[in-house]
Design a protein around this motif. Structure first.
Motif, PDB file in Angstrom:
ATOM      1  N   TYR A 107      68.081  28.137  -8.772  1.00 51.31           N
ATOM      2  CA  TYR A 107      66.093  27.815  -9.417  1.00 51.31           C
ATOM      3  C   TYR A 107      65.309  26.956  -8.152  1.00 51.31           C
ATOM      4  N   GLU A 108      64.089  27.320  -8.405  1.00 48.82           N
ATOM      5  CA  GLU A 108      63.225  27.198  -7.401  1.00 48.82           C
ATOM      6  C   GLU A 108      62.471  25.789  -8.090  1.00 48.82           C
ATOM      7  N   THR A 109      61.747  26.016  -9.386  1.00 55.86           N
ATOM      8  CA  THR A 109      61.124  24.862  -9.914  1.00 55.86           C
ATOM      9  C   THR A 109      61.616  24.606 -11.710  1.00 55.86           C
ATOM     10  N   ARG A 110      61.575  23.681 -12.449  1.00 58.18           N
ATOM     11  CA  ARG A 110      61.954  23.924 -13.493  1.00 58.18           C
ATOM     12  C   ARG A 110      62.064  22.602 -14.302  1.00 58.18           C
ATOM     13  N   GLN A 111      61.033  23.004 -16.101  1.00 57.53           N
ATOM     14  CA  GLN A 111      60.935  22.089 -16.496  1.00 57.53           C
ATOM     15  C   GLN A 111      61.204  21.964 -17.703  1.00 57.53           C
ATOM     16  N   ALA A 112      61.125  20.675 -18.555  1.00 53.31           N
ATOM     17  CA  ALA A 112      61.640  21.562 -19.909  1.00 53.31           C
ATOM     18  C   ALA A 112      62.248  20.073 -20.768  1.00 53.31           C
ATOM     19  N   ASN A 113      62.325  19.699 -21.518  1.00 50.79           N
ATOM     20  CA  ASN A 113      62.054  18.696 -22.020  1.00 50.79           C
ATOM     21  C   ASN A 113      61.548  16.888 -21.635  1.00 50.79           C
ATOM     22  N   LYS A 115      60.904  16.418 -18.669  1.00 54.85           N
ATOM     23  CA  LYS A 115      61.339  16.385 -16.946  1.00 54.85           C
ATOM     24  C   LYS A 115      60.940  17.616 -16.403  1.00 54.85           C
ATOM     25  N   GLU A 116      61.100  17.465 -15.014  1.00 54.44           N
ATOM     26  CA  GLU A 116      60.551  18.478 -13.950  1.00 54.44           C
ATOM     27  C   GLU A 116      61.244  18.590 -12.968  1.00 54.44           C
ATOM     28  N   HIS A 117      62.053  19.420 -12.638  1.00 51.32           N
ATOM     29  CA  HIS A 117      62.705  19.518 -11.075  1.00 51.32           C
ATOM     30  C   HIS A 117      63.014  20.969 -10.212  1.00 51.32           C
ATOM     31  N   SER A 118      62.126  20.108  -8.794  1.00 53.39           N
ATOM     32  CA  SER A 118      62.124  21.217  -7.906  1.00 53.39           C
ATOM     33  C   SER A 118      62.738  21.251  -7.359  1.00 53.39           C
ATOM     34  N   THR A 119      63.853  21.915  -6.595  1.00 53.86           N
ATOM     35  CA  THR A 119      64.720  22.036  -5.462  1.00 53.86           C
ATOM     36  C   THR A 119      64.828  21.308  -4.496  1.00 53.86           C
ATOM     37  N   LYS A 120      66.193  21.174  -3.561  1.00 55.71           N
ATOM     38  CA  LYS A 120      65.519  20.604  -1.901  1.00 55.71           C
ATOM     39  C   LYS A 120      65.057  22.152  -1.262  1.00 55.71           C
ATOM     40  N   TRP A 121      66.048  23.303  -1.669  1.00 55.72           N
ATOM     41  CA  TRP A 121      66.099  24.564  -0.909  1.00 55.72           C
ATOM     42  C   TRP A 121      64.804  25.014  -0.950  1.00 55.72           C
ATOM     43  N   SER A 122      64.490  24.490  -2.074  1.00 51.84           N
ATOM     44  CA  SER A 122      62.780  25.295  -2.471  1.00 51.84           C
ATOM     45  C   SER A 122      61.506  24.704  -1.418  1.00 51.84           C
ATOM     46  N   THR A 123      61.835  23.573  -1.700  1.00 49.59           N
ATOM     47  CA  THR A 123      61.151  22.711  -0.942  1.00 49.59           C
ATOM     48  C   THR A 123      61.420  22.392   0.602  1.00 49.59           C
ATOM     49  N   LYS A 124      62.266  22.590   1.356  1.00 49.61           N
ATOM     50  CA  LYS A 124      62.659  22.149   2.342  1.00 49.61           C
ATOM     51  C   LYS A 124      62.596  23.313   3.368  1.00 49.61           C
ATOM     52  N   ILE A 125      63.148  24.170   2.370  1.00 51.78           N
ATOM     53  CA  ILE A 125      63.332  25.895   3.906  1.00 51.78           C
ATOM     54  C   ILE A 125      62.486  26.401   3.459  1.00 51.78           C
ATOM     55  N   PHE A 126      61.358  27.268   2.778  1.00 53.68           N
ATOM     56  CA  PHE A 126      60.205  27.820   2.534  1.00 53.68           C
ATOM     57  C   PHE A 126      58.707  26.073   2.259  1.00 53.68           C
ATOM     58  N   THR A 127      58.630  25.838   3.679  1.00 56.60           N
ATOM     59  CA  THR A 127      57.412  24.810   3.489  1.00 56.60           C
ATOM     60  C   THR A 127      56.168  25.659   4.382  1.00 56.60           C
ATOM     61  N   THR A 183      62.836  36.039   1.328  1.00 58.09           N
ATOM     62  CA  THR A 183      61.985  35.434   0.692  1.00 58.09           C
ATOM     63  C   THR A 183      62.738  34.048  -0.411  1.00 58.09           C
ATOM     64  N   ARG A 184      61.739  32.895  -1.029  1.00 51.20           N
ATOM     65  CA  ARG A 184      61.853  31.986  -1.668  1.00 51.20           C
ATOM     66  C   ARG A 184      63.148  33.011  -3.833  1.00 51.20           C
ATOM     67  N   HIS A 185      62.486  33.561  -2.974  1.00 49.37           N
ATOM     68  CA  HIS A 185      62.795  34.926  -4.537  1.00 49.37           C
ATOM     69  C   HIS A 185      64.225  35.337  -4.411  1.00 49.37           C
ATOM     70  N   ARG A 186      64.284  36.554  -2.757  1.00 52.99           N
ATOM     71  CA  ARG A 186      65.667  36.775  -2.505  1.00 52.99           C
ATOM     72  C   ARG A 186      66.302  35.456  -2.422  1.00 52.99           C
ATOM     73  N   MET A 187      66.651  34.152  -2.522  1.00 52.41           N
ATOM     74  CA  MET A 187      67.385  33.302  -2.448  1.00 52.41           C
ATOM     75  C   MET A 187      67.508  32.699  -3.579  1.00 52.41           C
ATOM     76  N   SER A 188      67.148  32.381  -4.386  1.00 52.86           N
ATOM     77  CA  SER A 188      66.762  31.829  -6.007  1.00 52.86           C
ATOM     78  C   SER A 188      68.189  33.132  -6.105  1.00 52.86           C
ATOM     79  N   GLU A 198      75.940  31.376 -13.469  1.00 53.57           N
ATOM     80  CA  GLU A 198      75.716  29.667 -13.308  1.00 53.57           C
ATOM     81  C   GLU A 198      74.328  28.949 -12.767  1.00 53.57           C
ATOM     82  N   GLU A 199      73.866  28.083 -13.321  1.00 53.58           N
ATOM     83  CA  GLU A 199      72.326  27.761 -13.577  1.00 53.58           C
ATOM     84  C   GLU A 199      72.731  26.728 -11.354  1.00 53.58           C
TER      85      GLU A 199
END
Length: 212
Positions: A107-113, A115-127, A183-188, A198-199
């Motif tokens: 995933y690129e970014t996920r929010q749950a319970n 918490k929020e997590h933005s992945t390294k690949w989505s923030t470092k590659i597609f700047t 694209t970011r979507h394609r990489m995901s 799997e996640e």
């Protein structure tokens, strides 16, 4: 006397010619051997080594992953028709952590319970936009800090520089399916496919993509 001298000179020339014959043959053999070595070297370079692959994995893998694909929507009340339950009836853990980088989340970014997590690949590659070329992809990953991950051959941080761009270019081809832009979507999507749904992508699945 003159005839004897001519005969001696002729014999010397014949002898020299014979002496040069192996050298000429040796030169031809050397050229042939060089061509063979070049072909073998090119063939060896076509394969990505596990150490080069782990240098990519150690840059993109993370110590934390959010496994709850419901993004907090699941109430964990054992609802009979819950789409988020596992085939066996259980539930995935909401998230998971490891001492060393273990997963490349799909995933690129996920929010749950809460918490929020933005992945390294989505923030470092597609700047600079939603898509990158192969050259941009290679450059961006090279700039990411390497941390020795869980899985694969051990490569220390001091040895994390790539020998060449081949492994990175191969990974781009794997993700883009031969397209000029990724694209970011394609990489995901591709990470999810490579992870068999799997996640996150572990070393086992990552190395399988390279046929290691």
């Amino acid at each position: 006397m003159m005839r004897k001298l001519v005969l001696l000179m002729a014999a010397a020339l014949i002898g020299d010619g014979d002496a040069f014959t192996p050298i000429l043959k040796q030169g031809y053999g050397s050229r042939k051997m060089s061509s063979t070595l070049l072909a073998e070297t090119s063939q060896a370079a076509a394969a990505v080594s596990p150490k080069e692959a782990v240098k990519i994995f150690g840059r993109l893998a993370e110590k934390y992953i959010m496994l709850d694909s419901s993004a907090g929507m699941c109430c964990y009340s054992a609802c009979a028709d819950c789409e988020f339950r596992l085939p066996g009836g259980g539930y995935r853990m909401a998230d998971q952590s490891a001492a060393r980088p273990k997963w490349i989340p799909s995933y690129e970014t996920r929010q749950a319970n809460g918490k929020e997590h933005s992945t390294k690949w989505s923030t470092k590659i597609f700047t600079e936009g939603p898509a990158v070329s192969m050259e941009e992809f290679v450059e961006k990953i090279q700039q990411i800090e390497y941390v020795p991950p869980l899985g694969g051959p051990y490569v220390g941080a001091s040895s994390a520089a790539f020998d060449n761009d081949q492994a990175l270019q191969s990974f781009f081809e794997i993700l883009s399916n031969g397209k000029e832009k990724l694209t970011r979507h394609r990489m995901s999507q591709r990470l999810k496919e490579l992870a068999d749904g799997e996640e996150g992508l572990t070393w086992a699945a990552f190395s399988k993509a390279f046929d290691l």
